[in-house]
Design a protein around this motif. Structure first.
Motif, PDB file in Angstrom:
ATOM      1  N   VAL A 121       3.147   5.959   4.733  1.00  0.00           N
ATOM      2  CA  VAL A 121       2.774   5.227   5.943  1.00  0.00           C
ATOM      3  C   VAL A 121       1.759   4.164   5.545  1.00  0.00           C
ATOM      4  O   VAL A 121       0.755   4.467   4.892  1.00  0.00           O
ATOM      5  N   GLU A 122       2.018   2.922   5.936  1.00  0.00           N
ATOM      6  CA  GLU A 122       1.129   1.802   5.609  1.00  0.00           C
ATOM      7  C   GLU A 122       0.644   1.143   6.891  1.00  0.00           C
ATOM      8  O   GLU A 122       1.427   0.914   7.810  1.00  0.00           O
ATOM      9  N   THR A 123      -0.636   0.848   6.930  1.00  0.00           N
ATOM     10  CA  THR A 123      -1.221   0.133   8.068  1.00  0.00           C
ATOM     11  C   THR A 123      -2.018  -1.049   7.553  1.00  0.00           C
ATOM     12  O   THR A 123      -2.607  -0.990   6.468  1.00  0.00           O
ATOM     13  N   GLU A 124      -2.035  -2.100   8.342  1.00  0.00           N
ATOM     14  CA  GLU A 124      -2.837  -3.284   8.029  1.00  0.00           C
ATOM     15  C   GLU A 124      -3.535  -3.737   9.297  1.00  0.00           C
ATOM     16  O   GLU A 124      -2.933  -3.759  10.366  1.00  0.00           O
ATOM     17  N   VAL A 125      -4.798  -4.094   9.148  1.00  0.00           N
ATOM     18  CA  VAL A 125      -5.585  -4.589  10.274  1.00  0.00           C
ATOM     19  C   VAL A 125      -6.229  -5.897   9.848  1.00  0.00           C
ATOM     20  O   VAL A 125      -6.833  -5.988   8.773  1.00  0.00           O
ATOM     21  N   THR A 126      -6.115  -6.907  10.690  1.00  0.00           N
ATOM     22  CA  THR A 126      -6.792  -8.186  10.484  1.00  0.00           C
ATOM     23  C   THR A 126      -7.517  -8.523  11.779  1.00  0.00           C
ATOM     24  O   THR A 126      -6.918  -8.472  12.851  1.00  0.00           O
TER      25      THR A 126
END
Length: 154
Positions: A121-126
């Motif tokens: 599971v991969e998450t990215e936050v900007t």
């Protein structure tokens, strides 16, 4: 013996007073020179501390989302609900940033299956960070980004 005072001779009290007034003027001048530099340093330290705090909260949101996604399995039918849950968990974590709106964030959640059958599971936050002071050579807005990934538990 009779000693007369000349007109140019000053009493010690008057010369100490004059010296004190000259020193007070020098102190005020030094303060006027040092104060702007001191305030610049204080505001720079505050902005630097804020960006580090901001970066840590964005990283926490990405990690919390990836952990939540890794702990909760899904099927093809429940994938959209799973994504919404992960995004909501991340937005709740970003709500701790009182100076920004969590809706300004760009959140991406995806997964990939490894050849061993393990799902990652991969998450990215900007999220945009805005400085308090408009510095002459630095941008007033910085995009803070963090990527996290966790293997889903069996």
């Amino acid at each position: 013996m009779n000693v007369t005072r000349s007109k140019t001779h000053r009493s010690p009290i008057r010369s100490k007073h004059a010296l004190h007034l000259k020193r007070a003027g020098a102190t005020a001048t030094e303060f006027a020179i040092v104060l702007p530099m001191f305030l610049l340093l204080v505001f720079a330290c505050c902005d630097f501390a804020r960006v580090i705090h901001f970066r840590q909260l964005v990283a926490n949101a990405a990690r919390v989302g990836a952990t939540h996604g890794a702990l909760n399995r899904f099927t093809a039918a429940t994938e959209s609900d799973w994504r919404n849950d992960v995004v909501n968990v991340m937005r709740e974590e970003l709500a701790h940033l009182t100076s920004t709106d969590p809706n300004d964030s760009v959140i991406d959640v995806h997964f990939r299956d490894l050849s061993s059958g393990v799902r990652v599971v991969e998450t990215e936050v900007t999220l945009p960070f805005r400085t308090v002071v408009q510095w002459p050579v630095l941008p007033t807005e910085i995009q803070v980004h963090h990527h996290a990934e966790f293997h889903q538990f069996r």
